[in-house]
Motif scaffolding. Sequence first.
Motif, PDB file in Angstrom:
ATOM      1  N   PRO A  40     -12.861  26.961  23.873  1.00 38.76           N
ATOM      2  CA  PRO A  40     -12.032  28.539  23.616  1.00 38.76           C
ATOM      3  C   PRO A  40     -12.923  29.778  22.915  1.00 38.76           C
ATOM      4  O   PRO A  40     -13.696  29.071  22.119  1.00 38.76           O
ATOM      5  CB  PRO A  40     -10.949  28.017  23.568  1.00 38.76           C
ATOM      6  CG  PRO A  40     -11.057  26.871  23.285  1.00 38.76           C
ATOM      7  CD  PRO A  40     -12.025  26.594  23.585  1.00 38.76           C
TER       8      PRO A  40
ATOM      9  N   ASP B  68     -18.928  31.503  21.194  1.00 41.12           N
ATOM     10  CA  ASP B  68     -19.455  29.637  21.760  1.00 41.12           C
ATOM     11  C   ASP B  68     -20.470  29.211  21.475  1.00 41.12           C
ATOM     12  O   ASP B  68     -21.262  30.111  20.691  1.00 41.12           O
ATOM     13  CB  ASP B  68     -19.934  30.875  23.584  1.00 41.12           C
ATOM     14  CG  ASP B  68     -20.157  29.013  24.309  1.00 41.12           C
ATOM     15  OD1 ASP B  68     -19.203  29.180  25.198  1.00 41.12           O
ATOM     16  OD2 ASP B  68     -20.899  29.060  24.520  1.00 41.12           O
TER      17      ASP B  68
ATOM     18  N   ASP C  79     -15.682  24.897  31.049  1.00 42.38           N
ATOM     19  CA  ASP C  79     -15.586  26.322  30.393  1.00 42.38           C
ATOM     20  C   ASP C  79     -14.102  25.840  30.395  1.00 42.38           C
ATOM     21  O   ASP C  79     -12.797  25.210  31.157  1.00 42.38           O
ATOM     22  CB  ASP C  79     -16.284  26.775  31.519  1.00 42.38           C
ATOM     23  CG  ASP C  79     -16.025  27.591  32.208  1.00 42.38           C
ATOM     24  OD1 ASP C  79     -14.320  26.852  32.842  1.00 42.38           O
ATOM     25  OD2 ASP C  79     -16.272  28.003  33.606  1.00 42.38           O
ATOM     26  N   ARG C  80     -13.873  27.511  30.238  1.00 38.20           N
ATOM     27  CA  ARG C  80     -12.560  28.077  29.431  1.00 38.20           C
ATOM     28  C   ARG C  80     -11.369  27.989  30.567  1.00 38.20           C
ATOM     29  O   ARG C  80      -9.870  28.217  30.862  1.00 38.20           O
ATOM     30  CB  ARG C  80     -11.894  29.016  28.992  1.00 38.20           C
ATOM     31  CG  ARG C  80     -12.683  30.389  29.312  1.00 38.20           C
ATOM     32  CD  ARG C  80     -12.959  31.643  28.245  1.00 38.20           C
ATOM     33  NE  ARG C  80     -11.730  31.758  28.239  1.00 38.20           N
ATOM     34  CZ  ARG C  80     -11.985  33.302  27.614  1.00 38.20           C
ATOM     35  NH1 ARG C  80     -13.174  33.341  27.409  1.00 38.20           N
ATOM     36  NH2 ARG C  80     -11.153  33.924  27.138  1.00 38.20           N
TER      37      ARG C  80
ATOM     38  N   TRP D 111      -7.760  20.943  18.209  1.00 42.24           N
ATOM     39  CA  TRP D 111      -8.109  23.156  18.749  1.00 42.24           C
ATOM     40  C   TRP D 111      -8.733  23.147  17.964  1.00 42.24           C
ATOM     41  O   TRP D 111      -8.320  23.115  16.515  1.00 42.24           O
ATOM     42  CB  TRP D 111      -7.291  22.886  18.949  1.00 42.24           C
ATOM     43  CG  TRP D 111      -7.591  24.839  19.300  1.00 42.24           C
ATOM     44  CD1 TRP D 111      -8.676  25.536  19.960  1.00 42.24           C
ATOM     45  CD2 TRP D 111      -6.795  25.450  20.301  1.00 42.24           C
ATOM     46  NE1 TRP D 111      -8.735  26.303  20.275  1.00 42.24           N
ATOM     47  CE2 TRP D 111      -7.871  26.633  20.961  1.00 42.24           C
ATOM     48  CE3 TRP D 111      -5.704  25.917  20.710  1.00 42.24           C
ATOM     49  CZ2 TRP D 111      -7.058  27.172  21.481  1.00 42.24           C
ATOM     50  CZ3 TRP D 111      -4.742  26.693  21.232  1.00 42.24           C
ATOM     51  CH2 TRP D 111      -5.693  27.749  21.706  1.00 42.24           C
TER      52      TRP D 111
ATOM     53  N   ASP E 162      -6.497  31.170  26.451  1.00 43.13           N
ATOM     54  CA  ASP E 162      -7.935  30.712  26.011  1.00 43.13           C
ATOM     55  C   ASP E 162      -8.319  29.616  26.609  1.00 43.13           C
ATOM     56  O   ASP E 162      -9.256  29.079  26.611  1.00 43.13           O
ATOM     57  CB  ASP E 162      -8.298  30.714  24.629  1.00 43.13           C
ATOM     58  CG  ASP E 162      -8.002  31.748  24.248  1.00 43.13           C
ATOM     59  OD1 ASP E 162      -8.117  32.415  24.784  1.00 43.13           O
ATOM     60  OD2 ASP E 162      -7.943  32.082  22.700  1.00 43.13           O
ATOM     61  N   LEU E 163      -6.930  28.261  27.190  1.00 37.71           N
ATOM     62  CA  LEU E 163      -7.405  26.726  26.997  1.00 37.71           C
ATOM     63  C   LEU E 163      -7.579  27.148  28.881  1.00 37.71           C
ATOM     64  O   LEU E 163      -6.596  27.816  29.605  1.00 37.71           O
ATOM     65  CB  LEU E 163      -6.566  25.504  26.968  1.00 37.71           C
ATOM     66  CG  LEU E 163      -6.631  25.975  25.391  1.00 37.71           C
ATOM     67  CD1 LEU E 163      -5.771  25.413  24.926  1.00 37.71           C
ATOM     68  CD2 LEU E 163      -8.091  25.908  25.106  1.00 37.71           C
TER      69      LEU E 163
ATOM     70  N   CYS F 250     -14.175  21.321  26.032  1.00 33.10           N
ATOM     71  CA  CYS F 250     -13.260  22.818  26.685  1.00 33.10           C
ATOM     72  C   CYS F 250     -13.493  23.756  25.228  1.00 33.10           C
ATOM     73  O   CYS F 250     -13.843  23.586  24.186  1.00 33.10           O
ATOM     74  CB  CYS F 250     -13.035  23.289  27.301  1.00 33.10           C
ATOM     75  SG  CYS F 250     -11.422  23.853  27.093  1.00 33.10           S
TER      76      CYS F 250
END
Length: 415
Positions: free
Chosen positions: A200, A380, A81-82, A228, A274-275, A198
């Motif tokens: 974000p 998400d 998760d983030r 990304w 966000d990461l 992941c």
Amino acid sequence: MSAARRPKALIAGGSVGGLFIGNMLVRQGWDVDIVERAAAGLAARGAGIAGHAELTAVLDAIGIDTARPVGIEVSGRVAFDRHGNERARFDYPQYLTSWSLIFNLLRAAFPPERYRVGVEVLDVVPDGARAVARLSTGETVTADLVVAADGMRSRIRGALAPAIQPVYAGYVAWRGVIDEMKLSPRFLAETFERYSFCFPPGGQFIGYPLAGADGSVARGRRRYNFLWYRHVPEGAALDRLLTDDSGHRHDHGIPPPLIRSTEIAQLRRDAGRDLPPSFVEVVLRADQSLLQPIYDLESRQMAFGTVALVGDAAFVCRPHVGIGVLKAAQDAAALAAALREAGSVTDALRQYDAARRPPCVEAVAFGRHLGDFITRGLPDPGAVGLSYDDIIRDSARLPRAEALRRRVMEEGIAS
Ligand SMILES: Cc1cc2nc3c(=O)[nH]c(=O)nc-3n(C[C@H](O)[C@H](O)[C@H](O)COP(=O)(O)OP(=O)(O)OC[C@H]3O[C@@H](n4cnc5c(N)ncnc54)[C@H](O)[C@@H]3O)c2cc1C
């Protein structure tokens, strides 16, 4: 195909798609020329790509020695998760290779005197059972088969099927590559060798190791690659990203050195917000950032008389499916097999179209499904009913790949 005269093929595009089919046809006894528009720089173009056993099978069948590892092995995938908490895991042994590694192997296998750079195919006109291509050098080439392996914005497809155009998916991919030696000991120990995902907000981040620029997979010589995907609606936001400091908008993708420094600074700030911290490091330390808008492309025909579309010229699926290179290899394998079996080039191309269009349509649809939450700018994947587990499993599923692998293994490619 068994006539005394060797059948002649002209291939437009000397990237992976053109080289797969070029190598296969040479080994089937064809007289083959590849012409590539770019004068130089193809080998340095690619970043990391996910390898597949199916791709190795195609390379082996062409006669390219894959005994030497062509990538870095990972044992599976992991989703965070983030905040960096592990949320899903999927055992899926895979080798992670690089675009340029595959390109260089294919290029080295093809007769160098038949591969011309800095030459563009301007148009192709059917002439009975043959086709006549006009080149930027002023020459005309008459061939039994013309293969359009000239990528997503194929000029040849544009003339034969002008209605078929790439459709912007509503998001871009930022990419970066970092030398292993520039990463922290902690990152190397905990994250480097994992194929990591992941999520974000409104996007998806993927990171994995890849071979060094020289193809080396030795410790200390490898690199790390990140992608990304970020929701960017068409219009002002996309215009801003694709426009350089002089105010020129690069419709087909902005060259990395021209990306505005303000956009890269924004990306870095957003990474911090966000990461998870480990991936922030990756974004901050990347030597150069690349930006690629993501598109879908679907052809309604892959064959036009004696002209065949191959690879991205025919179909582009979003990179979540991870099969752009394999798809080009599969197209080439199917086309080469049809040319071996059929009584004429036009019959072979009809067979090729029937064999390849359904799995390509399926792959494009699958990519859309996996990227839908990013297209819609949803926070998400859960917002479209996909769990982290679904995403990392689904993106490992290869539509119809098993059938191709069996066919390649059983029949080989060379005649
Ligand atoms: C962000 C991103 C991530 C990706 N990740 C992966 C991945 O993990 N795994 C994977 O398998 N794939 C991946 N891909 C896709 C993969 O890179 C492509 O599918 C693959 O390169 C397609 O090869 P191609 O030969 O069909 O077309 P291209 O590589 O586009 O080559 C077309 C060639 O034709 C030349 N050309 C164009 N017009 C002419 C003309 N008129 N005459 C002569 N030459 C011409 C061009 O210069 C070019 O060299 C990714 C793509 C993107 C955007």
